[in-house]
Design an enzyme around this catalytic site. Structure first.
Site, PDB file in Angstrom:
ATOM      1  N   HIS A  37       0.836  -1.255  -0.203  1.00 17.87           N
ATOM      2  CA  HIS A  37      -0.150  -0.081  -0.054  1.00 17.87           C
ATOM      3  C   HIS A  37       0.950   1.326   0.114  1.00 17.87           C
ATOM      4  CE1 HIS A  37      -3.780   2.171   0.843  1.00 17.87           C
ATOM      5  NE2 HIS A  37      -2.791   3.192   1.190  1.00 17.87           N
ATOM      6  N   TYR A  55      -7.777  17.208  -1.737  1.00 15.07           N
ATOM      7  CA  TYR A  55      -6.596  17.828  -1.138  1.00 15.07           C
ATOM      8  C   TYR A  55      -5.647  17.872  -2.295  1.00 15.07           C
ATOM      9  CZ  TYR A  55      -4.845  12.946  -1.180  1.00 15.07           C
ATOM     10  OH  TYR A  55      -4.476  11.612  -1.443  1.00 15.07           O
ATOM     11  N   ARG A 130     -10.344   0.500  -6.218  1.00 16.08           N
ATOM     12  CA  ARG A 130     -10.647   0.939  -4.752  1.00 16.08           C
ATOM     13  C   ARG A 130     -11.989   1.677  -5.013  1.00 16.08           C
ATOM     14  NH1 ARG A 130      -6.896   5.236  -1.440  1.00 16.08           N
ATOM     15  NH2 ARG A 130      -6.670   4.350   0.368  1.00 16.08           N
ATOM     16  N   TYR A 163     -12.090   1.520   1.461  1.00 17.84           N
ATOM     17  CA  TYR A 163     -11.604   2.140   2.435  1.00 17.84           C
ATOM     18  C   TYR A 163     -12.621   3.002   3.053  1.00 17.84           C
ATOM     19  CZ  TYR A 163      -8.237   5.855   4.400  1.00 17.84           C
ATOM     20  OH  TYR A 163      -7.670   6.686   5.419  1.00 17.84           O
ATOM     21  N   HIS A 187      -6.559  -0.776   6.026  1.00 12.47           N
ATOM     22  CA  HIS A 187      -6.043  -0.064   7.336  1.00 12.47           C
ATOM     23  C   HIS A 187      -6.873  -0.522   8.656  1.00 12.47           C
ATOM     24  CE1 HIS A 187      -4.134   2.339   4.551  1.00 12.47           C
ATOM     25  NE2 HIS A 187      -4.920   3.441   4.635  1.00 12.47           N
ATOM     26  N   ASP A 263       2.281   2.892   3.005  1.00 13.38           N
ATOM     27  CA  ASP A 263       1.190   4.128   2.923  1.00 13.38           C
ATOM     28  C   ASP A 263       2.032   5.302   2.561  1.00 13.38           C
ATOM     29  OD1 ASP A 263      -1.251   5.405   2.331  1.00 13.38           O
ATOM     30  OD2 ASP A 263      -1.376   6.286   4.507  1.00 13.38           O
ATOM     31  N   ASN A 268      -2.258  13.757   3.780  1.00 13.36           N
ATOM     32  CA  ASN A 268      -3.049  14.151   4.998  1.00 13.36           C
ATOM     33  C   ASN A 268      -2.753  14.150   6.430  1.00 13.36           C
ATOM     34  OD1 ASN A 268      -5.032  15.103   2.938  1.00 13.36           O
ATOM     35  ND2 ASN A 268      -5.640  13.120   2.711  1.00 13.36           N
TER      36      ASN A 268
HETATM   37  C1  0GY Z   1      -4.297   6.432   2.499  1.00 14.41           C
HETATM   38  C2  0GY Z   1      -4.913   7.374   3.099  1.00 14.41           C
HETATM   39  C3  0GY Z   1      -5.446   8.682   2.734  1.00 14.41           C
HETATM   40  C4  0GY Z   1      -5.733   9.070   1.374  1.00 14.41           C
HETATM   41  C5  0GY Z   1      -5.931   8.295   0.458  1.00 14.41           C
HETATM   42  O1  0GY Z   1      -6.776   8.103  -1.880  1.00 14.41           O
HETATM   43  C6  0GY Z   1      -6.174   8.799  -0.700  1.00 14.41           C
HETATM   44  O2  0GY Z   1      -6.297  10.099  -1.146  1.00 14.41           O
HETATM   45  O3  0GY Z   1      -5.761   7.069   0.426  1.00 14.41           O
HETATM   46  C7  0GY Z   1      -6.087   9.396   3.762  1.00 14.41           C
HETATM   47  O4  0GY Z   1      -5.980  10.439   3.682  1.00 14.41           O
HETATM   48  O5  0GY Z   1      -6.750   8.677   4.754  1.00 14.41           O
HETATM   49  O6  0GY Z   1      -4.687   5.173   2.639  1.00 14.41           O
HETATM   50  O7  0GY Z   1      -3.247   6.603   1.637  1.00 14.41           O
END
Ligand code: 0GY
Length: 310
Positions: A37, A55, A130, A163, A187, A263, A268
């Site tokens: 990941h 973001y 995803r 997610y 996660h 990750d 963020n």
């Molecule tokens: C992660 C977590 C984040 C962001 C993303 O796709 C994304 O923008 O996955 C997060 O901000 O929690 O898993 O990388």
């Protein structure tokens, strides 16, 4: 990658820049370990960020990702499409194609995606899509659309990565259990680690995995879930003690359905940006035996992403 010279962090667009110069982990990864990941961001000048993004990250290129892979001792990466790139998978696909077979990907697609495009993604190394339900990251996509996508990609042998926030699991349960593919949870379903590991919220997640043998989990993101941070209670640097009981529980009960990743570059995070070397040192705390480590880092991710080599 150079060694860290200080704990200073620079800021980009309101969030911390990723940690340049991670330490060398004390834990030696098994041969063939997969960072299952991680992301690439842009570079924005080459791969512009999506107009609908919530973001704007700092650029994090494929070359920087591959350098981190080698520095930490991983053999392969799974590059997961991040929401800031929307459904334009170009940066992720470019990373996979440039990796010499050492990276595979998880895409974001819309219902309108053509069969030809899915075939192109497959040829580039994509093995999953995803679905993101984290409200701060994405706008709502109707579930019938997602189910239709899952059915189509299931025919290619792909899985679905989900997610979501732990509080939303009850509402999403019926949709998740209707998915016709292998389902990989990001996660651990983002537990609130200030709540007891034996409490009702995490029990529901464990029940979700127990009752649905097609559900896997990434035991990832201690840096995102942790409240205490990377320091152990005795003051020595040890990784994210408050997350350990949750991840340990999942690894112990479902050793054949867990995977792990850094990750990187940790989008963020506003207060603490992890040293990826220290993140790797989280692994032996949650998977203490060589057998568990091999499943978590090699056997399981290989089954999902390089099944032809298993
Ligand atoms: C992660 C977590 C984040 C962001 C993303 O796709 C994304 O923008 O996955 C997060 O901000 O929690 O898993 O990388």
């Amino acid at each position: 990658m150079s060694k860290p010279t200080s704990g200073d962090f620079t800021k980009t667009a309101g969030w911390l820049d990723w940690f340049d110069g991670p330490s060398k982990p004390r834990f030696k990864l098994p041969a063939g370990a997969v960072d299952a990941h991680c992301h690439v961001f842009g570079p924005g000048a080459e791969f512009p960020y999506a107009a609908e993004r919530k973001y704007t990250p700092c650029d994090a290129s494929k070359a920087q990702l591959f350098a981190l892979r080698d520095h930490l001792g991983f053999s392969r990466n799974v590059v997961v499409q991040a929401t800031c790139h929307g459904a334009d998978n170009s940066a992720m696909v470019d990373a996979c194609l440039s990796s010499g077979g050492k990276a595979r990907g998880v895409a974001t697609v819309k219902r309108s995606v053509s069969d030809e495009e899915l075939q192109r993604l497959h040829a580039a190394g994509v093995r999953g899509v995803r679905f993101n339900f984290v409200k701060r990251l994405v706008d709502f996509t109707p579930k019938d659309e997602l189910l239709e996508i899952a059915t189509r990609v299931g025919k290619l042998g792909w899985h679905v990565v989900i997610y979501f926030e732990a509080v939303d699991l009850p509402e999403l349960w019926d949709f998740f259990t209707a998915l016709p593919t292998t389902v990989v949870v990001d996660h651990m379903g983002t537990p609130d680690v200030t709540k007891p590991v034996d409490g009702p919220e995490f029990a529901l997640f464990l029940k979700f995995m127990r009752e649905n043998p097609n559900v896997w989990s990434k035991v990832t993101c201690p840096e995102r879930l942790s409240v205490t941070g990377p320091k152990a209670l005795d003051g020595e640097q040890a990784a994210y003690q408050d997350v350990v009981p949750f991840a340990r529980r999942v690894v112990q009960e479902f050793p054949d359905r867990v995977i792990w990743g850094t990750d990187w570059p940790h989008p963020n995070l506003k207060k603490h940006m992890p040293d990826d070397g220290l993140l790797v040192d989280f692994i032996p705390q949650i998977a203490p035996t060589p057998e568990e480590q091999k499943k978590l880092l090699v056997t399981n991710p290989m089954k999902l992403y390089w099944p032809e080599e298993v």
